[in-house]
Design a protein around this motif. Structure first.
Motif, PDB file in Angstrom:
ATOM      1  N   PRO A  36       0.854  -1.181  -0.092  1.00 30.07           N
ATOM      2  CA  PRO A  36      -0.001   0.079  -0.068  1.00 30.07           C
ATOM      3  C   PRO A  36       0.857   1.285  -0.077  1.00 30.07           C
ATOM      4  O   PRO A  36       1.616   1.620   0.801  1.00 30.07           O
ATOM      5  N   ALA A  37       0.633   2.116  -0.883  1.00 27.11           N
ATOM      6  CA  ALA A  37       1.455   3.403  -1.000  1.00 27.11           C
ATOM      7  C   ALA A  37       1.563   4.073   0.409  1.00 27.11           C
ATOM      8  O   ALA A  37       2.195   5.067   0.593  1.00 27.11           O
ATOM      9  N   ILE A  44       7.373   7.040   7.881  1.00 27.47           N
ATOM     10  CA  ILE A  44       8.181   8.162   7.919  1.00 27.47           C
ATOM     11  C   ILE A  44       7.663   9.171   8.963  1.00 27.47           C
ATOM     12  O   ILE A  44       8.450   9.634   9.838  1.00 27.47           O
ATOM     13  N   ALA A  45       6.392   9.135   9.092  1.00 26.13           N
ATOM     14  CA  ALA A  45       6.040  10.076   9.967  1.00 26.13           C
ATOM     15  C   ALA A  45       6.091   9.441  11.571  1.00 26.13           C
ATOM     16  O   ALA A  45       6.453  10.017  12.592  1.00 26.13           O
ATOM     17  N   LYS A  56      12.478   7.788   1.950  1.00 22.97           N
ATOM     18  CA  LYS A  56      12.089   6.542   0.982  1.00 22.97           C
ATOM     19  C   LYS A  56      13.561   5.869   0.834  1.00 22.97           C
ATOM     20  O   LYS A  56      13.803   4.705   1.294  1.00 22.97           O
ATOM     21  N   ASP A  57      14.554   6.530   0.570  1.00 18.76           N
ATOM     22  CA  ASP A  57      15.951   5.808   0.408  1.00 18.76           C
ATOM     23  C   ASP A  57      16.691   5.155   1.677  1.00 18.76           C
ATOM     24  O   ASP A  57      17.605   4.270   1.562  1.00 18.76           O
ATOM     25  N   ASP A  58      16.279   5.608   2.913  1.00 17.72           N
ATOM     26  CA  ASP A  58      16.612   5.162   4.060  1.00 17.72           C
ATOM     27  C   ASP A  58      15.624   3.996   4.510  1.00 17.72           C
ATOM     28  O   ASP A  58      16.244   3.290   5.704  1.00 17.72           O
ATOM     29  N   THR A  72      18.829   2.123   9.517  1.00 17.74           N
ATOM     30  CA  THR A  72      18.359   3.217   9.821  1.00 17.74           C
ATOM     31  C   THR A  72      17.509   3.347  11.289  1.00 17.74           C
ATOM     32  O   THR A  72      17.910   4.301  11.889  1.00 17.74           O
ATOM     33  N   ILE A  73      17.172   2.385  11.625  1.00 15.07           N
ATOM     34  CA  ILE A  73      16.227   2.714  12.893  1.00 15.07           C
ATOM     35  C   ILE A  73      17.395   2.385  13.984  1.00 15.07           C
ATOM     36  O   ILE A  73      16.889   2.262  15.309  1.00 15.07           O
TER      37      ILE A  73
END
Length: 234
Positions: A36-37, A44-45, A56-58, A72-73
């Motif tokens: 789902p888009a 991200i939020a 998005k790249d992360d 990333t996280i």
């Protein structure tokens, strides 16, 4: 099973618990399942609320796997173990069989993102996790718990983290929750069901994951017998 929206958020939430882990492995090389888009901006939020700035790249890598997201996280680098090398796993082993000496006491973090429920001898897969973890190591598991009929061999209830990992093996519980696959609702904390009427029975409207984090403690002697919570005082 891969990493969908609510799993991704929960992995980020528990990242501070893993700050001392350096040598980790995932059971089955996990992919990011984000069809789902709307899930990407939502993630991200949510990461922003946790103080993690990401684009998005992360989050995603070209081959679809999850190593970029975990980095990333704030998770340590994870290798992977699978029964086949087809998806690039560094270690090939059937979890229904005991692991060899080469894998024992090797890792300080193991992530089960929905693999053990697909192993017919699920108890052996848990014994393997215990064998592979070093003292002080952390096991993170996210598997189907309710409404996943037909997905794997098993749906896992809270007696597995509380009665097996904690009561039998002496692990420390760092957290246990349930949450749905898609719906945006807060995880439900699951306390120890021992001595609670009918093992803390609860009904859910949507299919749920159970997500728990346990830490291996020094152990003397054999594990205690595994007794379901409802029958402890029988």
């Amino acid at each position: 099973m891969g990493i969908s929206i609510n799993i991704a958020i929960q992995l980020a939430r528990i990242a501070p618990l893993l700050k001392d882990c350096q040598n980790g492995i995932m059971l089955g090389r996990q992919k990011m399942h984000f069809r789902p888009a709307s899930w990407t901006p939502r993630l991200i939020a949510e990461l922003g609320k946790l103080g993690i700035e990401a684009g998005k790249d992360d989050l995603f890598q070209k081959d679809g796997f999850c190593e970029t997201y975990l980095k990333t996280i704030g998770w340590p680098r994870l290798e992977s173990l699978d029964f086949s090398a087809i998806e690039g796993a560094e270690y090939v082993h059937d979890l229904s069989r005991p692991v060899g000496k080469d894998l024992k006491n090797r890792f300080d973090l193991i992530y089960d993102g929905g693999t053990t429920e697909h192993v017919f001898d699920i108890a052996q897969s848990f014994r393997n996790v215990d064998a592979m973890l070093r003292e002080g190591g952390i096991f993170v598991s996210c598997v189907g718990t309710d409404g996943w009929f037909g997905h794997g061999f098993y749906q896992v209830g809270p007696d597995i983290p509380w009665r097996y990992w904690v009561a039998s093996l002496g692990y420390k519980m760092l957290g246990c929750w349930t949450f749905p696959r898609k719906m945006a609702e807060a995880p439900r904390e699951i306390p120890d069901p021992t001595l609670t009427s009918r093992g803390a029975e609860h009904r859910y409207a949507e299919p749920q994951f159970i997500f728990y984090v346990v830490q291996k403690q020094p152990r003397k002697g054999r594990p205690k017998p595994v007794i379901p919570s409802h029958y402890v005082n029988y």
